[in-house]
Design an enzyme around this catalytic site. Structure first.
Site, PDB file in Angstrom:
ATOM      1  N   GLU A 134       0.768  -1.371  -0.038  1.00 10.79           N
ATOM      2  CA  GLU A 134       0.042  -0.034  -0.050  1.00 10.79           C
ATOM      3  C   GLU A 134       0.685   1.110  -0.064  1.00 10.79           C
ATOM      4  OE1 GLU A 134      -2.413   1.713  -0.663  1.00 10.79           O
ATOM      5  OE2 GLU A 134      -3.924   1.304   0.706  1.00 10.79           O
ATOM      6  N   ILE A 136      -0.159   4.506   1.452  1.00  9.53           N
ATOM      7  CA  ILE A 136      -0.242   5.112   2.788  1.00  9.53           C
ATOM      8  C   ILE A 136      -1.471   4.627   3.761  1.00  9.53           C
ATOM      9  CG2 ILE A 136      -1.816   6.964   1.704  1.00  9.53           C
ATOM     10  CD1 ILE A 136      -0.220   8.964   3.413  1.00  9.53           C
ATOM     11  N   ASP A 138      -3.605   5.783   6.347  1.00 10.26           N
ATOM     12  CA  ASP A 138      -4.099   6.922   6.967  1.00 10.26           C
ATOM     13  C   ASP A 138      -4.889   6.501   8.494  1.00 10.26           C
ATOM     14  OD1 ASP A 138      -5.443   9.584   7.760  1.00 10.26           O
ATOM     15  OD2 ASP A 138      -5.679  10.132   5.818  1.00 10.26           O
ATOM     16  N   LYS A 141      -8.660   2.063   8.412  1.00 14.05           N
ATOM     17  CA  LYS A 141      -9.839   1.316   8.107  1.00 14.05           C
ATOM     18  C   LYS A 141      -9.994   0.755   6.896  1.00 14.05           C
ATOM     19  CE  LYS A 141     -12.770   4.696  10.530  1.00 14.05           C
ATOM     20  NZ  LYS A 141     -14.017   5.885  10.237  1.00 14.05           N
ATOM     21  N   LYS A 186      -0.282  15.370   7.423  1.00 13.41           N
ATOM     22  CA  LYS A 186      -0.265  16.328   6.258  1.00 13.41           C
ATOM     23  C   LYS A 186      -0.890  15.534   4.992  1.00 13.41           C
ATOM     24  CE  LYS A 186       3.856  19.059   8.198  1.00 13.41           C
ATOM     25  NZ  LYS A 186       2.989  20.196   8.335  1.00 13.41           N
ATOM     26  N   PHE A 187      -1.511  16.267   4.047  1.00  9.08           N
ATOM     27  CA  PHE A 187      -1.752  15.452   2.975  1.00  9.08           C
ATOM     28  C   PHE A 187      -0.647  15.657   1.914  1.00  9.08           C
ATOM     29  CE2 PHE A 187      -4.215  14.454  -0.904  1.00  9.08           C
ATOM     30  CZ  PHE A 187      -4.949  13.450  -0.567  1.00  9.08           C
ATOM     31  N   VAL A 188      -0.096  14.620   1.643  1.00  5.50           N
ATOM     32  CA  VAL A 188       0.886  14.366   0.715  1.00  5.50           C
ATOM     33  C   VAL A 188       0.740  13.748  -0.529  1.00  5.50           C
ATOM     34  CG1 VAL A 188       2.685  14.457   2.636  1.00  5.50           C
ATOM     35  CG2 VAL A 188       1.677  12.210   1.921  1.00  5.50           C
ATOM     36  N   ASP A 194      -1.902  10.430  -5.018  1.00  5.59           N
ATOM     37  CA  ASP A 194      -2.489  11.397  -5.650  1.00  5.59           C
ATOM     38  C   ASP A 194      -3.745  12.415  -5.103  1.00  5.59           C
ATOM     39  OD1 ASP A 194      -5.968  10.629  -6.854  1.00  5.59           O
ATOM     40  OD2 ASP A 194      -4.750   9.344  -5.399  1.00  5.59           O
TER      41      ASP A 194
END
Length: 218
Positions: A134, A136, A138, A141, A186-188, A194
């Site tokens: 995978e 990431i 987060d 779930k 943080k959104f990377v 993407d």
């Protein structure tokens, strides 16, 4: 007994790197805050993860299961390193690949509604050592849902390798067996990660800017 492998921990106050220090496609120049993990560091860390995977799983046929789309770059590079170890070892093992596609994000939020929208016949996983790859983790779930699905096919062993794990209060507490980097909330994007299908063509893992989020919002 197996244990979870350590990871490179990136602190909450990590400043990252100025975009001007790296080759960034011009069409993304205004959409990113900084380079967070340079491509070379990703590759070096992935090489070590390959060694950890082979040490833990290299005694039996491995099926490497790629979670599309974001996992494909990490999957390809990790498998290249694993194959190099396999062909240069005195004791090699057979290895096959398979793919599954899940959807849980809209814009920058994990929706919690996990959709399996692709994948081949997973009955081939029965009796095999399964390595799920995978990009990431987060909330965790999505992976818990996928693990429940995979275990229905009675694999010999299931392990998960994720390039990134995010430190977030939304986490359900799941942690994969092999982790490249633990990162702040943080959104990377980049290295195939993407934002609404954009930024997959970046080599580095970068932090998206607020203007970038607004520009590519679904």
């Amino acid at each position: 007994m197996s244990t979870l492998s350590p990871s490179v921990v990136i602190s909450d106050d990590e400043p990252g790197y100025d975009l001007d220090l790296f080759c960034i496609p011009n069409h993304y120049a205004e959409d990113l805050e900084k380079v967070f993990i340079p491509h070379g560091l990703i590759m070096d860390r992935t090489e070590r993860l390959a060694r950890d995977v082979m040490k833990e799983m290299g005694g039996h046929h491995i099926v490497a299961l790629c979670v599309l789309k974001g996992g494909y770059k990490f999957f390809a590079d990790l498998l290249d390193y694993i194959k190099a170890l396999n062909r240069n070892s005195d004791r090699s093992i057979p290895m096959t690949v398979d793919f599954i596609r899940l959807k849980s994000y809209c814009n920058d939020q994990s929706t919690g509604d996990i959709k399996v929208i692709g994948g081949d016949d997973l009955s081939t996983l029965t009796g095999k050592n399964v390595l799920i790859v995978e990009d990431i983790i987060d909330t965790g779930k999505t992976m818990q849902t996928l693990l429940s699905l995979v275990k229905q096919y009675s694999p010999k062993m299931v392990k998960v390798a994720s390039l990134l794990v995010k430190r977030t209060s939304r986490s359900v507490g799941y942690r994969p067996d092999f982790v490249g980097f633990e990162i702040p909330d943080k959104f990377v994007v980049g290295y195939a990660l993407d934002y609404n299908e954009h930024f997959r063509d970046l080599n580095h893992v970068c932090v998206i800017s607020e203007s970038g989020k607004a520009k590519y919002k679904a």
